[in-house]
Design a protein around this motif. Structure first.
Motif, PDB file in Angstrom:
ATOM      1  N   ASN A 187       1.061  -1.271   0.011  1.00  0.00           N
ATOM      2  CA  ASN A 187      -0.054  -0.102   0.210  1.00  0.00           C
ATOM      3  C   ASN A 187       0.740   1.344  -0.148  1.00  0.00           C
ATOM      4  N   THR A 188       0.674   2.262  -0.947  1.00  0.00           N
ATOM      5  CA  THR A 188       1.345   3.344  -1.268  1.00  0.00           C
ATOM      6  C   THR A 188       1.428   4.138   0.267  1.00  0.00           C
ATOM      7  N   TYR A 189       0.365   4.269   0.560  1.00  0.00           N
ATOM      8  CA  TYR A 189       0.179   5.102   1.987  1.00  0.00           C
ATOM      9  C   TYR A 189       1.021   4.654   3.087  1.00  0.00           C
ATOM     10  N   ASN A 190       1.120   3.454   3.267  1.00  0.00           N
ATOM     11  CA  ASN A 190       1.986   2.834   4.289  1.00  0.00           C
ATOM     12  C   ASN A 190       3.340   3.016   3.832  1.00  0.00           C
ATOM     13  N   GLN A 191       3.723   2.840   2.494  1.00  0.00           N
ATOM     14  CA  GLN A 191       5.145   3.131   2.112  1.00  0.00           C
ATOM     15  C   GLN A 191       5.476   4.298   2.540  1.00  0.00           C
ATOM     16  N   THR A 192       4.820   5.613   2.383  1.00  0.00           N
ATOM     17  CA  THR A 192       5.077   6.869   2.423  1.00  0.00           C
ATOM     18  C   THR A 192       5.443   7.106   3.910  1.00  0.00           C
ATOM     19  N   LEU A 220      10.591   0.306   1.348  1.00  0.00           N
ATOM     20  CA  LEU A 220      10.608  -1.274   0.673  1.00  0.00           C
ATOM     21  C   LEU A 220      11.395  -2.246   1.194  1.00  0.00           C
ATOM     22  N   GLU A 221      12.758  -1.729   1.364  1.00  0.00           N
ATOM     23  CA  GLU A 221      13.626  -2.706   1.927  1.00  0.00           C
ATOM     24  C   GLU A 221      13.428  -3.246   3.350  1.00  0.00           C
ATOM     25  N   ALA A 250       8.444   5.715   4.970  1.00  0.00           N
ATOM     26  CA  ALA A 250       9.758   6.675   4.308  1.00  0.00           C
ATOM     27  C   ALA A 250       9.858   7.804   5.286  1.00  0.00           C
ATOM     28  N   ALA A 251       8.699   8.436   5.745  1.00  0.00           N
ATOM     29  CA  ALA A 251       8.577   9.484   6.766  1.00  0.00           C
ATOM     30  C   ALA A 251       9.386   9.194   7.903  1.00  0.00           C
ATOM     31  N   ILE A 252       9.025   8.054   8.445  1.00  0.00           N
ATOM     32  CA  ILE A 252       9.849   7.759   9.641  1.00  0.00           C
ATOM     33  C   ILE A 252      11.307   7.665   9.350  1.00  0.00           C
ATOM     34  N   VAL A 253      11.686   7.122   8.173  1.00  0.00           N
ATOM     35  CA  VAL A 253      13.134   6.866   7.930  1.00  0.00           C
ATOM     36  C   VAL A 253      13.698   8.169   7.798  1.00  0.00           C
ATOM     37  N   PHE A 266      10.219  -3.010   4.760  1.00  0.00           N
ATOM     38  CA  PHE A 266       9.057  -3.897   4.840  1.00  0.00           C
ATOM     39  C   PHE A 266       9.696  -5.564   4.816  1.00  0.00           C
ATOM     40  N   ASN A 267      10.335  -5.603   3.574  1.00  0.00           N
ATOM     41  CA  ASN A 267      10.841  -7.109   3.549  1.00  0.00           C
ATOM     42  C   ASN A 267      11.622  -7.599   4.432  1.00  0.00           C
ATOM     43  N   GLN A 268      12.520  -6.874   5.093  1.00  0.00           N
ATOM     44  CA  GLN A 268      13.127  -7.423   5.996  1.00  0.00           C
ATOM     45  C   GLN A 268      12.397  -7.699   7.141  1.00  0.00           C
ATOM     46  N   VAL A 269      11.442  -7.283   7.814  1.00  0.00           N
ATOM     47  CA  VAL A 269      10.667  -7.653   8.909  1.00  0.00           C
ATOM     48  C   VAL A 269       9.483  -8.446   8.578  1.00  0.00           C
ATOM     49  N   GLY A 270       9.319  -8.818   7.112  1.00  0.00           N
ATOM     50  CA  GLY A 270       8.312  -9.539   6.855  1.00  0.00           C
ATOM     51  C   GLY A 270       6.740  -9.096   7.107  1.00  0.00           C
ATOM     52  N   TRP A 271       6.801  -7.815   6.819  1.00  0.00           N
ATOM     53  CA  TRP A 271       5.620  -7.232   6.798  1.00  0.00           C
ATOM     54  C   TRP A 271       4.866  -7.541   5.172  1.00  0.00           C
ATOM     55  N   LYS A 272       3.797  -8.248   5.397  1.00  0.00           N
ATOM     56  CA  LYS A 272       3.275  -8.723   4.157  1.00  0.00           C
ATOM     57  C   LYS A 272       2.546  -7.944   3.424  1.00  0.00           C
TER      58      LYS A 272
END
Length: 340
Positions: free
Chosen positions: A163-168, A331-332, A171-174, A334-340
């Motif tokens: 979901n793009t909203y979660n991605q952003t 995105l990296e 990214a803001a937290i990063v 999300f993949n690392q922590v297994g967020w499906k």
């Protein structure tokens, strides 16, 4: 929210007053990933005010970007409208947009809600906030960081990592906290999930009503819609749902955008810029609020009654252009922590 300059209403009124001259046989080709029936009046009123006919092609953001890329210099597209910073970044990275210099846009739109190279501009915004079951949660999370607190284990419903909203948001937290802290946060949220990510934002709210979730994350306009209209599975028990604008003592609540840009090879560039400037007029900004429960980007204009019922809040003024550069890291993670 950032205040608009006091001269802005005068600038817009001078540009889109009732006595505008008409344009003969003028047109505008609009590629739109916004799929809201309420936008129809937005387009028709622009045509009435300017005489410019809008030819619209609708589709998903990625397919529109692919189409524009394939069409190249022969593309008829003048304007691209899409939602969320992540998609606006993809459009810029794909090389299908061009820079626009406009005093009206600069005066109307806060700097953090537009691209640093003036290739895209936010036209409406939604806050991504925390909702909770008032009967089940005595002390709801007050910050995004709290969503990772073990005290809320098995309670959180949130959409997938695609979901793009979660991605952003991530990214803001990063951007704010760095990769290590963002990774720890994402892992904590995964650990606290009540179920595997599924459905849209409305489905997260339905999860509260059904009792499957005690806490959910959603954009404000989904909940405001349930306050204003009849949304199945939410509205009948909407009074059961409380809400929190996160990080009010810190960075403020994260917002994401609907945004627009002028196509790189726009055949009707002058009309395209005129349309962008129309989108920050009071008339257009009120359509976004009244028709789709979105917050105006021009702070001189207020949201509708449902949005005002949610209350005033401090928005995160992080530069969304900078946030967009952190999307690959998100995105990296999300993949690392297994967020499906």
């Amino acid at each position: 929210m950032t205040k608009a300059t006091t001269t802005l209403p005068l600038i817009i009124a001078a540009t889109f007053g009732v006595a505008l001259p008409a344009f003969a046989a003028e047109e505008l080709n609009l590629y739109s990933a916004r799929h809201y029936d309420t936008d129809e009046q937005l387009y028709s009123d622009f045509t009435k005010a300017t005489g410019i006919t809008i030819n619209r092609i609708e589709g998903q953001s990625d397919e529109l970007l692919t189409r524009m890329g394939a069409e190249g210099a022969n593309s008829p597209a003048d304007i691209l409208i899409t939602v969320d910073t992540s998609r606006l970044k993809r459009a810029k990275d794909a090389g299908v947009l061009q820079s626009v210099e406009s005093e009206i846009l600069e005066a109307a739109i806060p700097a953090n809600l537009q691209d640093s190279d003036n290739q895209w501009f936010g036209i409406s915004q939604r806050a991504r906030i925390i909702f909770y079951d008032k009967d089940a949660v005595a002390n709801p999370p007050k910050t995004y960081a709290d969503l990772a607190d073990p005290a809320y284990k098995g309670m959180v419903c949130i959409r997938s990592s695609s979901n793009t909203y979660n991605q952003t948001l991530l990214a803001a937290i990063v951007e704010h906290e760095g990769k290590e802290a963002a990774t720890a946060w994402a892992q904590g949220v995964v650990d606290n999930m009540a179920r595997s990510p599924q459905g849209g934002d409305t489905d997260q709210l339905r999860g509260i009503v059904s009792g499957e979730c005690a806490i959910a994350v959603s954009n404000t306009y989904y909940f405001a819609r349930a306050l204003r209209t009849d949304v199945d599975g939410v509205s009948p028990q909407v009074d059961r749902i409380g809400w929190v604008f996160p990080d009010q003592d810190g960075n403020g609540a994260h917002v994401n955008l609907s945004g627009v840009g002028v196509a790189k090879h726009a055949p009707n560039r002058e009309n395209a810029v005129k349309f962008l400037e129309y989108l920050v007029s009071e008339q257009a900004q009120r359509y976004f609020a009244d028709g789709n429960d979105e917050y105006p980007v021009v702070s001189a204009f207020k949201g509708n009654d449902a949005l005002q019922q949610l209350g005033e809040f401090k928005a995160d003024e992080v530069d969304l252009s900078a946030v967009a550069t952190k999307l690959p890291v998100a995105l990296e993670i999300f993949n690392q922590v297994g967020w499906k």
